[in-house]
Design a protein around this motif. Sequence first.
Motif, short mmCIF file in Angstrom:
data_model
loop_
_atom_site.label_atom_id
_atom_site.label_comp_id
_atom_site.label_asym_id
_atom_site.label_seq_id
_atom_site.Cartn_x
_atom_site.Cartn_y
_atom_site.Cartn_z
N ASP A 38 -3.31 -5.84 11.96
CA ASP A 38 -4.44 -4.95 11.70
C ASP A 38 -5.06 -5.35 10.35
O ASP A 38 -4.39 -5.25 9.32
N PRO A 39 -6.33 -5.79 10.35
CA PRO A 39 -6.97 -6.22 9.08
C PRO A 39 -6.94 -5.14 8.00
O PRO A 39 -6.80 -5.46 6.81
N ASP A 40 -7.07 -3.87 8.39
CA ASP A 40 -7.04 -2.78 7.41
C ASP A 40 -5.67 -2.68 6.75
O ASP A 40 -5.56 -2.45 5.53
N GLU A 41 -4.60 -2.85 7.57
CA GLU A 41 -3.24 -2.79 7.02
C GLU A 41 -2.96 -4.00 6.13
O GLU A 41 -2.25 -3.90 5.12
N GLU A 42 -3.51 -5.15 6.51
CA GLU A 42 -3.35 -6.35 5.68
C GLU A 42 -4.00 -6.15 4.31
O GLU A 42 -3.42 -6.51 3.28
N LYS A 43 -5.20 -5.59 4.31
CA LYS A 43 -5.89 -5.34 3.05
C LYS A 43 -5.13 -4.32 2.21
O LYS A 43 -5.02 -4.45 0.98
N LYS A 44 -4.59 -3.30 2.88
CA LYS A 44 -3.86 -2.25 2.18
C LYS A 44 -2.63 -2.83 1.45
O LYS A 44 -2.38 -2.52 0.28
N VAL A 45 -1.87 -3.70 2.15
CA VAL A 45 -0.67 -4.26 1.52
C VAL A 45 -1.06 -5.24 0.41
O VAL A 45 -0.36 -5.34 -0.61
N ARG A 46 -2.17 -5.96 0.57
CA ARG A 46 -2.65 -6.85 -0.49
C ARG A 46 -2.98 -6.06 -1.76
O ARG A 46 -2.61 -6.45 -2.87
N ASP A 47 -3.72 -4.96 -1.57
CA ASP A 47 -4.12 -4.15 -2.71
C ASP A 47 -2.90 -3.57 -3.44
O ASP A 47 -2.82 -3.60 -4.68
N LYS A 48 -1.95 -3.05 -2.67
CA LYS A 48 -0.74 -2.49 -3.27
C LYS A 48 0.07 -3.58 -3.99
O LYS A 48 0.61 -3.35 -5.08
N ALA A 49 0.14 -4.75 -3.36
CA ALA A 49 0.91 -5.85 -3.95
C ALA A 49 0.27 -6.34 -5.24
O ALA A 49 0.98 -6.66 -6.21
N GLU A 50 -1.04 -6.39 -5.28
CA GLU A 50 -1.73 -6.83 -6.50
C GLU A 50 -1.40 -5.91 -7.68
O GLU A 50 -1.12 -6.37 -8.79
N ARG A 51 -1.44 -4.59 -7.42
CA ARG A 51 -1.11 -3.63 -8.48
C ARG A 51 0.35 -3.78 -8.90
O ARG A 51 0.67 -3.74 -10.10
N TYR A 52 1.23 -3.95 -7.92
CA TYR A 52 2.66 -4.09 -8.19
C TYR A 52 2.93 -5.34 -9.03
O TYR A 52 3.70 -5.30 -10.01
N LEU A 53 2.30 -6.44 -8.68
CA LEU A 53 2.51 -7.70 -9.40
C LEU A 53 2.02 -7.59 -10.85
O LEU A 53 2.67 -8.10 -11.77
N GLU A 54 0.88 -6.94 -11.04
CA GLU A 54 0.35 -6.76 -12.39
C GLU A 54 1.29 -5.94 -13.26
O GLU A 54 1.45 -6.21 -14.45
N GLU A 55 1.93 -4.96 -12.65
CA GLU A 55 2.82 -4.07 -13.40
C GLU A 55 4.21 -4.68 -13.60
O GLU A 55 4.91 -4.31 -14.55
N THR A 56 4.61 -5.60 -12.73
CA THR A 56 5.99 -6.07 -12.72
C THR A 56 6.19 -7.45 -13.35
O THR A 56 7.21 -7.68 -14.02
N PHE A 57 5.24 -8.36 -13.17
CA PHE A 57 5.43 -9.73 -13.61
C PHE A 57 4.51 -10.08 -14.78
O PHE A 57 3.31 -9.80 -14.77
N ASP A 58 5.12 -10.72 -15.80
CA ASP A 58 4.34 -11.19 -16.94
C ASP A 58 3.66 -12.53 -16.63
O ASP A 58 2.54 -12.78 -17.08
N GLU A 59 4.36 -13.38 -15.88
CA GLU A 59 3.81 -14.69 -15.52
C GLU A 59 2.83 -14.54 -14.36
O GLU A 59 2.83 -13.56 -13.62
N GLY A 60 1.99 -15.57 -14.18
CA GLY A 60 0.98 -15.55 -13.13
C GLY A 60 1.60 -15.63 -11.73
O GLY A 60 2.60 -16.31 -11.50
N THR A 61 1.01 -14.88 -10.81
CA THR A 61 1.41 -14.91 -9.40
C THR A 61 0.15 -14.97 -8.54
O THR A 61 -0.94 -14.57 -8.97
N GLU A 62 0.31 -15.45 -7.32
CA GLU A 62 -0.84 -15.57 -6.42
C GLU A 62 -0.46 -15.10 -5.01
O GLU A 62 0.53 -15.57 -4.44
N ILE A 63 -1.23 -14.17 -4.46
CA ILE A 63 -1.05 -13.76 -3.07
C ILE A 63 -1.79 -14.76 -2.19
O ILE A 63 -3.01 -14.93 -2.34
N TYR A 64 -1.08 -15.45 -1.32
CA TYR A 64 -1.72 -16.48 -0.53
C TYR A 64 -1.79 -16.16 0.97
O TYR A 64 -2.45 -16.85 1.74
N ASP A 65 -1.12 -15.06 1.39
CA ASP A 65 -1.16 -14.72 2.82
C ASP A 65 -0.48 -13.35 3.00
O ASP A 65 0.04 -12.77 2.04
#
Length: 245
Positions: A38-65
């Motif tokens: 479901d494209p909507d669910e994919e976008k939802k998990v991407r958005d949540k993951a981006e916020r989580y990564l910003e809060e959790t990791f100091d080094e750079g990360t990239e969501i690729y899929d």
Amino acid sequence: MFLEQNKEDFTYFIRCFSIILVGVVILLFSFTQSMKADPDEEKKVRDKAERYLEETFDEGTEIYDVLYDNMGNRGYFEYAAKVKHEKYGTHFLVFFNDETGEMEDTFLSDKWQDDAEKAIRPYVEKELGDVLISKEMENIAESEDWEKIQEEIGDYNQLLLVFDEGIGKELNIDPNKPASYKDYEVSPTIRITLSRKKQDADEDRFNEMINGLKKDKVLEHGNMIVEYISTNGVPLEDEEWHKRF
């Protein structure tokens, strides 16, 4: 009278068959749709993951899929962001855990997997010949052509080492200071797949590997499993070899 009865029976049969056919078509359509992300669910998990990564990791990360677990193999999430750690090159997942109600990641277990497989590989290849490790198999598996995958894997043996996905959280390890797996009492599963039949000297080879890993403190505890499977996925032996150490 007989003809009329046959006609009624035939009509009844056609109606029943039509109802069954429509039901099968609906079920097939529903199954096919459920296998699609479901494209909507994919976008939802991407958005949540981006916020989580910003809060959790100091080094750079990239969501690729995004991973869609349409078969329910994991059980505790349906969608997960696929992430690459820019400093270490580790590929890992970020997801909302339905069981804990929290965002989580597999960074440490995947980094330890990469590190341990690289460290163990020479001991396996010394006894069994060339092997493919997880990262190499992951690159090969990106192809959707099964024949191409089989061709690239060829007769290579395969090495897969698995730590518990939640081990980072369990041991309360800061992902920005990822300690070595050697610093902890861990016991991962080591699965070796041989694309040949069993040989008389195999058990001695496996024990030699284990002794070397323990002696050199590369891995002091684990559960080694060896399976014999052809490159097209057909088991070559009825039983696996396994040993805890």
